[in-house]
Design an enzyme around this catalytic site. Structure first.
Site, short mmCIF file in Angstrom:
data_model
loop_
_atom_site.label_atom_id
_atom_site.label_comp_id
_atom_site.label_asym_id
_atom_site.label_seq_id
_atom_site.Cartn_x
_atom_site.Cartn_y
_atom_site.Cartn_z
N GLY A 122 -10.24 19.19 -6.39
CA GLY A 122 -9.35 19.76 -7.41
C GLY A 122 -9.48 19.01 -8.71
O GLY A 122 -10.55 18.54 -9.08
N CYS A 171 -1.66 4.05 -10.27
CA CYS A 171 -2.41 3.02 -9.54
C CYS A 171 -3.91 3.22 -9.54
O CYS A 171 -4.66 2.34 -9.93
CB CYS A 171 -1.88 2.92 -8.12
SG CYS A 171 -0.18 2.31 -8.09
N GLY A 180 -4.91 10.92 -10.03
CA GLY A 180 -4.13 10.44 -11.17
C GLY A 180 -3.15 9.38 -10.68
O GLY A 180 -3.42 8.72 -9.68
N PHE A 183 -7.78 12.65 2.18
CA PHE A 183 -8.31 12.36 0.83
C PHE A 183 -9.67 12.98 0.62
O PHE A 183 -10.58 12.37 0.05
CB PHE A 183 -8.32 10.84 0.57
CG PHE A 183 -6.96 10.35 0.16
CD1 PHE A 183 -5.90 10.45 1.03
CD2 PHE A 183 -6.71 9.83 -1.09
CE1 PHE A 183 -4.62 10.05 0.68
CE2 PHE A 183 -5.44 9.42 -1.47
CZ PHE A 183 -4.39 9.52 -0.58
N PHE A 239 0.86 -1.20 0.00
CA PHE A 239 0.00 0.00 0.00
C PHE A 239 0.89 1.24 0.00
O PHE A 239 0.60 2.24 0.63
CB PHE A 239 -0.93 -0.04 1.23
CG PHE A 239 -1.82 -1.26 1.24
CD1 PHE A 239 -1.40 -2.43 1.85
CD2 PHE A 239 -3.04 -1.26 0.59
CE1 PHE A 239 -2.19 -3.58 1.84
CE2 PHE A 239 -3.84 -2.40 0.56
CZ PHE A 239 -3.42 -3.56 1.18
C1 UDX Z 1 -1.96 5.31 -4.16
C2 UDX Z 1 -2.40 4.79 -2.79
O1 UDX Z 1 -2.45 5.88 -1.87
C3 UDX Z 1 -1.39 3.75 -2.29
O2 UDX Z 1 -1.83 3.22 -1.05
C4 UDX Z 1 -1.29 2.62 -3.32
O3 UDX Z 1 -0.36 1.63 -2.91
C5 UDX Z 1 -0.87 3.19 -4.66
O4 UDX Z 1 -1.79 4.21 -5.09
P1 UDX Z 1 -0.22 7.02 -5.13
O5 UDX Z 1 -0.73 6.57 -6.47
O6 UDX Z 1 1.24 7.19 -4.93
O7 UDX Z 1 -0.73 5.96 -3.99
O8 UDX Z 1 -0.89 8.44 -4.86
P2 UDX Z 1 -1.80 9.10 -3.72
O9 UDX Z 1 -0.95 9.83 -2.79
O10 UDX Z 1 -2.75 8.11 -3.18
O11 UDX Z 1 -2.63 10.17 -4.60
C6 UDX Z 1 -3.37 9.66 -5.71
C7 UDX Z 1 -3.96 10.82 -6.49
O12 UDX Z 1 -5.02 11.41 -5.74
C8 UDX Z 1 -2.97 11.94 -6.81
O13 UDX Z 1 -3.18 12.38 -8.14
C9 UDX Z 1 -3.37 13.05 -5.84
O14 UDX Z 1 -3.10 14.34 -6.38
C10 UDX Z 1 -4.86 12.83 -5.73
N1 UDX Z 1 -5.48 13.33 -4.49
C11 UDX Z 1 -5.05 12.83 -3.30
C12 UDX Z 1 -6.51 14.25 -4.57
O15 UDX Z 1 -6.88 14.70 -5.65
N2 UDX Z 1 -7.12 14.67 -3.41
C13 UDX Z 1 -6.73 14.20 -2.20
O16 UDX Z 1 -7.29 14.62 -1.18
C14 UDX Z 1 -5.65 13.26 -2.13
#
Ligand code: UDX
Length: 436
Positions: free
Chosen positions: A245, A252, A249, A241, A144
């Site tokens: 916005g 994953c 992206g 989370f 994760f």
């Molecule tokens: C994610 C999961 O968090 C992680 O547990 C899994 O193993 C892999 O996928 P990651 O892809 O690195 O990790 O990104 P993450 O930090 O989760 O953010 C995902 C996307 O959501 C990003 O584009 C981020 O900008 C967006 N995001 C995050 C939002 O738009 N709003 C939020 O409040 C949080």
């Protein structure tokens, strides 16, 4: 313990380096020649905090080795499959790399050794492997890890998940992680495999939810940040989370959501909610492109300056990046694009060769009708907005991450546009005042 990790990508490389840091003897198998030679020199091919310390430390200590040969599997106590599982053309999980790794590993596993599937795979994958390996322990061990904090997440996870046939099978893997203080969930292999998809779908759903509510905020005069704080204070919801916005992206969330929809479709079970999570995310990009088109109506050959190209801060990864998707929309509408990112421009240039890459944020603003904050890198939050205004041709700041202070933008004589922030109206009042 002697560990082999097949695949030295984002997950495999972090897993290998961190297991070596825990004191295990690790051999990572990487078949891409250029990547392999960099790794053997102790260089990290990916931007991930702390990897540039861990890699040279353990290639020097001898606890971490890289090879393109599968022979080390013969002596391994635990062999991980950590290769990528890209999305197929219909969103299905492409498991050919996982299956190829399994076919190379299976004949080399010594009796009693453990095979751990860390790659994100459809439920049932590890069970099928177990049927082929009656003399071995086969477990599912999803990760994760978040990009940008993967090493930190490895050593301080919220939980470790092991899908196994029995507690003793789970313990055969669990002893690798015994020095990590966290809860260990032992489940069936299928539950462990589906939990990985479910976690990413749920996180994506939270973001799509707050993004959908941001449009309600705009129409009702509410403020999405205040809304997120209030609902996030409920311990059943939590504050994370819920930032509105451009949407989610990365490599994953998009892949795992589409894969889960495909798994549900093949199983003939409902997936309307998952479809809606995906569609809501697409609408955010479209809304941003519309905001920008509105702000540049009447401009001849409008120019947009885009701050940030990576899918999120602290990474150079542009896979599934909202910035690139919005830029694609704008290019189709004839916009000229200037862009900057502190880390991701080389990766972005491979995908978008026909835009102007700039020296810094101010160079990006030069002559722009609109400046779009697409990735909330810290260096963009504290800009001299007066200087930005003087450099721009237009006066609109589109805050794609609701990360800027609308008041400061307005006080610089710039028009602020975010997602569902009532403070936008306050900023508009200040902006109008400043124009008089
Ligand atoms: C994610 C999961 O968090 C992680 O547990 C899994 O193993 C892999 O996928 P990651 O892809 O690195 O990790 O990104 P993450 O930090 O989760 O953010 C995902 C996307 O959501 C990003 O584009 C981020 O900008 C967006 N995001 C995050 C939002 O738009 N709003 C939020 O409040 C949080």
């Amino acid at each position: 313990m002697r560990v082999v990790v097949v695949g030295a990508g984002y997950v495999g490389l972090v897993t290998s380096a961190c297991l070596a840091e825990l004191g295990h003897e690790v051999t990572a198998i990487e078949i891409a020649p250029e990547r392999l030679s960099r790794l053997q020199r102790g260089e990290t091919p990916i931007l991930e905090a702390h990897l540039d310390e861990l890699l040279p430390r353990h290639t020097t200590s001898g606890r971490l080795r890289f090879t393109d040969s599968y022979d080390p599997v013969c002596d391994a106590d635990v062999t991980f499959i950590a290769v990528n599982t890209p999305a197929g053309v219909f969103g299905q999980t492409d498991t050919r790399f996982v299956r190829a790794a399994f076919e190379a590993i299976a004949p080399r596993l010594r009796p009693g050794a453990t095979l751990a599937v860390k790659s994100t795979v459809p439920p049932g994958t590890a069970d099928a492997f177990a049927e082929r390996l009656p003399d071995n322990i086969v477990v599912s061990n999803p990760e994760f890890l978040r990009q940008g904090t993967a090493v930190q997440d490895f050593f301080a996870p919220d939980r470790i998940v092991i899908g196994a046939q029995s507690q003793s099978d789970a313990d055969a893997l669990g002893c690798l992680y015994q020095s990590i203080d966290t809860r260990v969930f032992v489940t069936s292999r299928c539950s462990a495999e589906l939990a990985k998809y479910a976690a990413n779908c749920f996180l994506a759903m939270r973001i799509s939810f707050i993004n959908e509510l941001s449009h309600l905020c705009e129409s009702s005069g509410a403020d999405v940040d205040e809304l997120a704080q209030v609902i996030g204070a409920d311990r059943r919801i939590g504050p994370d989370f819920l930032r509105a916005g451009l949407g989610w992206g990365g490599s994953c969330f998009p892949k795992d959501l589409l894969a889960t929809i495909d798994i549900a479709r093949l199983a003939g079970v409902p997936h309307a909610l998952l479809d809606a999570v995906y569609d809501a995310n697409v609408r955010q990009r479209q809304a941003a492109a519309r905001h920008i088109a509105d702000a540049t109506r009447g401009c001849q050959r409008p120019v947009v300056g885009v701050l940030g190209l990576a899918f999120k801060p602290e990474t150079d990864d542009v896979r599934g990046s909202p910035a690139l998707e919005v830029i694609g929309c704008l290019l189709e509408q004839g916009f000229q694009i200037r862009a900057h990112d502190p880390q991701a421009m080389p990766n972005a240039a491979a995908a978008l060769p026909n835009i102007t890459y700039c020296e810094d944020a101010y160079d990006t603003a030069r002559g722009a009708d609109v400046v779009l904050l697409a990735t909330e890198w810290p260096e963009y939050i504290e800009l001299d907005w007066q200087r930005v205004r003087e450099l721009m041709r237009g006066d609109t700041i589109a805050d794609g991450r609701n990360a800027l202070d609308p008041r400061r933008i307005a006080e610089a004589g710039l028009r602020y546009r975010g997602f569902g922030r009532a403070s936008t109206t306050l900023a508009s009042a200040i902006f109008e005042e400043a124009r008089r």
